[in-house]
Design a protein around this motif. Structure first.
Motif, PDB file in Angstrom:
ATOM      1  N   VAL A  46       3.664  27.267  53.811  1.00 34.61           N
ATOM      2  CA  VAL A  46       4.544  28.399  54.056  1.00 34.61           C
ATOM      3  C   VAL A  46       4.063  29.546  53.178  1.00 34.61           C
ATOM      4  CG1 VAL A  46       6.925  29.213  53.858  1.00 34.61           C
ATOM      5  CG2 VAL A  46       6.476  26.873  54.590  1.00 34.61           C
ATOM      6  N   GLU A  47       3.992  30.729  53.755  1.00 35.71           N
ATOM      7  CA  GLU A  47       3.568  31.910  53.004  1.00 35.71           C
ATOM      8  C   GLU A  47       4.486  32.115  51.786  1.00 35.71           C
ATOM      9  OE1 GLU A  47       0.916  33.913  53.681  1.00 35.71           O
ATOM     10  OE2 GLU A  47       0.423  32.465  55.249  1.00 35.71           O
ATOM     11  N   PRO A  48       3.936  32.592  50.664  1.00 34.01           N
ATOM     12  CA  PRO A  48       4.757  32.811  49.470  1.00 34.01           C
ATOM     13  C   PRO A  48       5.957  33.740  49.711  1.00 34.01           C
ATOM     14  CG  PRO A  48       2.433  32.979  48.920  1.00 34.01           C
ATOM     15  CD  PRO A  48       2.525  32.848  50.411  1.00 34.01           C
ATOM     16  N   GLU A  49       5.771  34.778  50.549  1.00 27.48           N
ATOM     17  CA  GLU A  49       6.872  35.705  50.842  1.00 27.48           C
ATOM     18  C   GLU A  49       8.004  34.980  51.571  1.00 27.48           C
ATOM     19  OE1 GLU A  49       7.772  39.433  53.796  1.00 27.48           O
ATOM     20  OE2 GLU A  49       5.738  39.246  53.014  1.00 27.48           O
ATOM     21  N   VAL A  50       7.637  34.105  52.499  1.00 25.19           N
ATOM     22  CA  VAL A  50       8.641  33.340  53.246  1.00 25.19           C
ATOM     23  C   VAL A  50       9.320  32.339  52.316  1.00 25.19           C
ATOM     24  CG1 VAL A  50       9.008  31.718  55.161  1.00 25.19           C
ATOM     25  CG2 VAL A  50       7.480  33.681  55.458  1.00 25.19           C
ATOM     26  N   GLU A  51       8.550  31.737  51.431  1.00 25.73           N
ATOM     27  CA  GLU A  51       9.118  30.806  50.444  1.00 25.73           C
ATOM     28  C   GLU A  51      10.174  31.508  49.591  1.00 25.73           C
ATOM     29  OE1 GLU A  51      10.097  27.555  48.474  1.00 25.73           O
ATOM     30  OE2 GLU A  51       8.458  27.437  49.924  1.00 25.73           O
ATOM     31  N   GLN A  52       9.875  32.705  49.115  1.00 24.54           N
ATOM     32  CA  GLN A  52      10.832  33.467  48.299  1.00 24.54           C
ATOM     33  C   GLN A  52      12.060  33.849  49.115  1.00 24.54           C
ATOM     34  OE1 GLN A  52      10.691  34.128  44.863  1.00 24.54           O
ATOM     35  NE2 GLN A  52      12.821  34.562  45.354  1.00 24.54           N
ATOM     36  N   LEU A  53      11.848  34.291  50.353  1.00 25.62           N
ATOM     37  CA  LEU A  53      12.958  34.657  51.222  1.00 25.62           C
ATOM     38  C   LEU A  53      13.843  33.445  51.493  1.00 25.62           C
ATOM     39  CD1 LEU A  53      14.414  36.742  52.983  1.00 25.62           C
ATOM     40  CD2 LEU A  53      12.807  36.161  54.831  1.00 25.62           C
ATOM     41  N   TRP A  54      13.236  32.283  51.713  1.00 25.16           N
ATOM     42  CA  TRP A  54      13.973  31.034  51.936  1.00 25.16           C
ATOM     43  C   TRP A  54      14.876  30.754  50.725  1.00 25.16           C
ATOM     44  CZ3 TRP A  54      14.592  27.416  55.737  1.00 25.16           C
ATOM     45  CH2 TRP A  54      15.034  26.144  55.372  1.00 25.16           C
ATOM     46  N   GLN A  55      14.327  30.884  49.542  1.00 26.02           N
ATOM     47  CA  GLN A  55      15.111  30.648  48.323  1.00 26.02           C
ATOM     48  C   GLN A  55      16.230  31.681  48.190  1.00 26.02           C
ATOM     49  OE1 GLN A  55      12.478  30.339  44.948  1.00 26.02           O
ATOM     50  NE2 GLN A  55      11.283  28.729  45.918  1.00 26.02           N
ATOM     51  N   ASP A  56      15.924  32.951  48.443  1.00 26.70           N
ATOM     52  CA  ASP A  56      16.941  34.005  48.367  1.00 26.70           C
ATOM     53  C   ASP A  56      18.062  33.754  49.374  1.00 26.70           C
ATOM     54  OD1 ASP A  56      15.382  35.245  46.443  1.00 26.70           O
ATOM     55  OD2 ASP A  56      14.612  36.791  47.802  1.00 26.70           O
ATOM     56  N   PHE A  57      17.685  33.418  50.604  1.00 26.02           N
ATOM     57  CA  PHE A  57      18.661  33.168  51.660  1.00 26.02           C
ATOM     58  C   PHE A  57      19.591  32.020  51.268  1.00 26.02           C
ATOM     59  CE2 PHE A  57      19.857  30.833  55.547  1.00 26.02           C
ATOM     60  CZ  PHE A  57      20.502  31.834  56.260  1.00 26.02           C
ATOM     61  N   HIS A  58      19.004  30.926  50.814  1.00 22.94           N
ATOM     62  CA  HIS A  58      19.814  29.755  50.479  1.00 22.94           C
ATOM     63  C   HIS A  58      20.607  29.929  49.188  1.00 22.94           C
ATOM     64  CE1 HIS A  58      18.926  27.075  53.802  1.00 22.94           C
ATOM     65  NE2 HIS A  58      17.745  27.629  53.820  1.00 22.94           N
ATOM     66  N   SER A  59      20.227  30.855  48.347  1.00 17.23           N
ATOM     67  CA  SER A  59      21.059  31.122  47.168  1.00 17.23           C
ATOM     68  C   SER A  59      22.195  32.085  47.508  1.00 17.23           C
ATOM     69  CB  SER A  59      20.221  31.657  46.007  1.00 17.23           C
ATOM     70  OG  SER A  59      19.765  32.951  46.271  1.00 17.23           O
ATOM     71  N   ARG A  60      21.984  32.983  48.473  1.00 23.89           N
ATOM     72  CA  ARG A  60      23.041  33.929  48.875  1.00 23.89           C
ATOM     73  C   ARG A  60      24.042  33.270  49.820  1.00 23.89           C
ATOM     74  NH1 ARG A  60      19.318  35.782  46.355  1.00 23.89           N
ATOM     75  NH2 ARG A  60      19.022  37.906  45.687  1.00 23.89           N
ATOM     76  N   VAL A  61      23.528  32.480  50.755  1.00 28.05           N
ATOM     77  CA  VAL A  61      24.408  31.744  51.676  1.00 28.05           C
ATOM     78  C   VAL A  61      24.857  30.502  50.909  1.00 28.05           C
ATOM     79  CG1 VAL A  61      24.571  30.535  53.893  1.00 28.05           C
ATOM     80  CG2 VAL A  61      23.254  32.655  53.719  1.00 28.05           C
ATOM     81  N   VAL A 112       9.150  25.018  57.432  1.00 28.57           N
ATOM     82  CA  VAL A 112       7.939  25.042  58.262  1.00 28.57           C
ATOM     83  C   VAL A 112       8.241  25.293  59.734  1.00 28.57           C
ATOM     84  CG1 VAL A 112       6.591  23.617  56.687  1.00 28.57           C
ATOM     85  CG2 VAL A 112       7.922  22.519  58.518  1.00 28.57           C
ATOM     86  N   ASP A 113       9.515  25.217  60.132  1.00 28.34           N
ATOM     87  CA  ASP A 113       9.891  25.434  61.531  1.00 28.34           C
ATOM     88  C   ASP A 113      10.433  26.831  61.800  1.00 28.34           C
ATOM     89  OD1 ASP A 113       9.166  22.809  62.151  1.00 28.34           O
ATOM     90  OD2 ASP A 113      11.163  22.040  61.672  1.00 28.34           O
ATOM     91  N   LEU A 114      10.434  27.700  60.802  1.00 28.98           N
ATOM     92  CA  LEU A 114      10.993  29.043  60.971  1.00 28.98           C
ATOM     93  C   LEU A 114      10.163  29.867  61.956  1.00 28.98           C
ATOM     94  CD1 LEU A 114      11.772  29.954  57.238  1.00 28.98           C
ATOM     95  CD2 LEU A 114      13.417  29.311  59.025  1.00 28.98           C
ATOM     96  N   THR A 115      10.873  30.656  62.756  1.00 25.33           N
ATOM     97  CA  THR A 115      10.219  31.584  63.675  1.00 25.33           C
ATOM     98  C   THR A 115      10.301  32.986  63.062  1.00 25.33           C
ATOM     99  OG1 THR A 115      12.256  32.138  64.853  1.00 25.33           O
ATOM    100  CG2 THR A 115      11.012  30.210  65.647  1.00 25.33           C
ATOM    101  N   GLY A 116       9.615  33.921  63.677  1.00 28.21           N
ATOM    102  CA  GLY A 116       9.711  35.314  63.241  1.00 28.21           C
ATOM    103  C   GLY A 116      11.146  35.818  63.310  1.00 28.21           C
ATOM    104  N   GLY A 117      11.865  35.416  64.348  1.00 29.27           N
ATOM    105  CA  GLY A 117      13.274  35.801  64.490  1.00 29.27           C
ATOM    106  C   GLY A 117      14.130  35.233  63.365  1.00 29.27           C
ATOM    107  N   ASP A 118      13.855  33.997  62.970  1.00 24.03           N
ATOM    108  CA  ASP A 118      14.589  33.376  61.868  1.00 24.03           C
ATOM    109  C   ASP A 118      14.352  34.134  60.560  1.00 24.03           C
ATOM    110  OD1 ASP A 118      15.453  31.304  63.580  1.00 24.03           O
ATOM    111  OD2 ASP A 118      13.723  30.044  63.045  1.00 24.03           O
ATOM    112  N   ILE A 119      13.109  34.529  60.348  1.00 24.65           N
ATOM    113  CA  ILE A 119      12.766  35.265  59.124  1.00 24.65           C
ATOM    114  C   ILE A 119      13.509  36.597  59.094  1.00 24.65           C
ATOM    115  CG2 ILE A 119      10.858  36.444  57.947  1.00 24.65           C
ATOM    116  CD1 ILE A 119       9.107  34.001  58.888  1.00 24.65           C
ATOM    117  N   GLU A 120      13.609  37.252  60.248  1.00 29.92           N
ATOM    118  CA  GLU A 120      14.346  38.516  60.321  1.00 29.92           C
ATOM    119  C   GLU A 120      15.836  38.290  60.051  1.00 29.92           C
ATOM    120  OE1 GLU A 120      14.945  42.420  60.314  1.00 29.92           O
ATOM    121  OE2 GLU A 120      13.004  41.411  60.319  1.00 29.92           O
TER     122      GLU A 120
END
Length: 116
Positions: A7-22, A67-75
């Motif tokens: 997973v790209e580092p940017e997506v990894e950080q976003l994943w962590q941010d998302f799961h800490s905010r939600v 690893v299953d995230l789509t572009g739409g999920d990232i948005e």
């Protein structure tokens, strides 16, 4: 031997941010959205009946692996993190009550009364 997906580092950080905010579980968010949508505590046969589109999209991301995230999920993750942060930065004054502010956050999966 199975290949590990990266997973790209940017997506990894976003994943962590998302799961800490939600900060509520997907079950809690689904219950909240169903209750808000129906105005009552009864649930129909269709588990997604009455769920707003945004809520369904957040729930979909919560049910995925990185690893299953789509572009739409990232948005969806970017928008959700940004909106939660904006709401947290603008605690109510004037016309919006604390309860309305909390409900807006809960619609995004964040309960400001929970400490994580």
């Amino acid at each position: 031997m199975a290949r590990q997906q990266r997973v790209e580092p940017e997506v990894e950080q976003l994943w962590q941010d998302f799961h800490s905010r939600v900060n509520v579980s997907s079950e809690q968010l689904r219950s909240w959205l169903l209750t808000q949508g129906s105005g009552e505590e009864a649930f129909g046969a269709d588990p997604d009946l009455g769920l707003p589109e945004r809520g369904r999209r957040i729930l979909a991301v919560l049910g995925k692996r990185k690893v299953d995230l789509t572009g739409g999920d990232i948005e969806v993750m970017r928008e959700t993190v940004a909106e939660i942060e904006d709401l947290l930065d603008t605690r109510p004054t004037g016309g919006v009550t604390d309860e309305e502010w909390r409900r807006a956050l809960l619609d995004l999966g964040h309960d400001p009364l929970l400490e994580r």
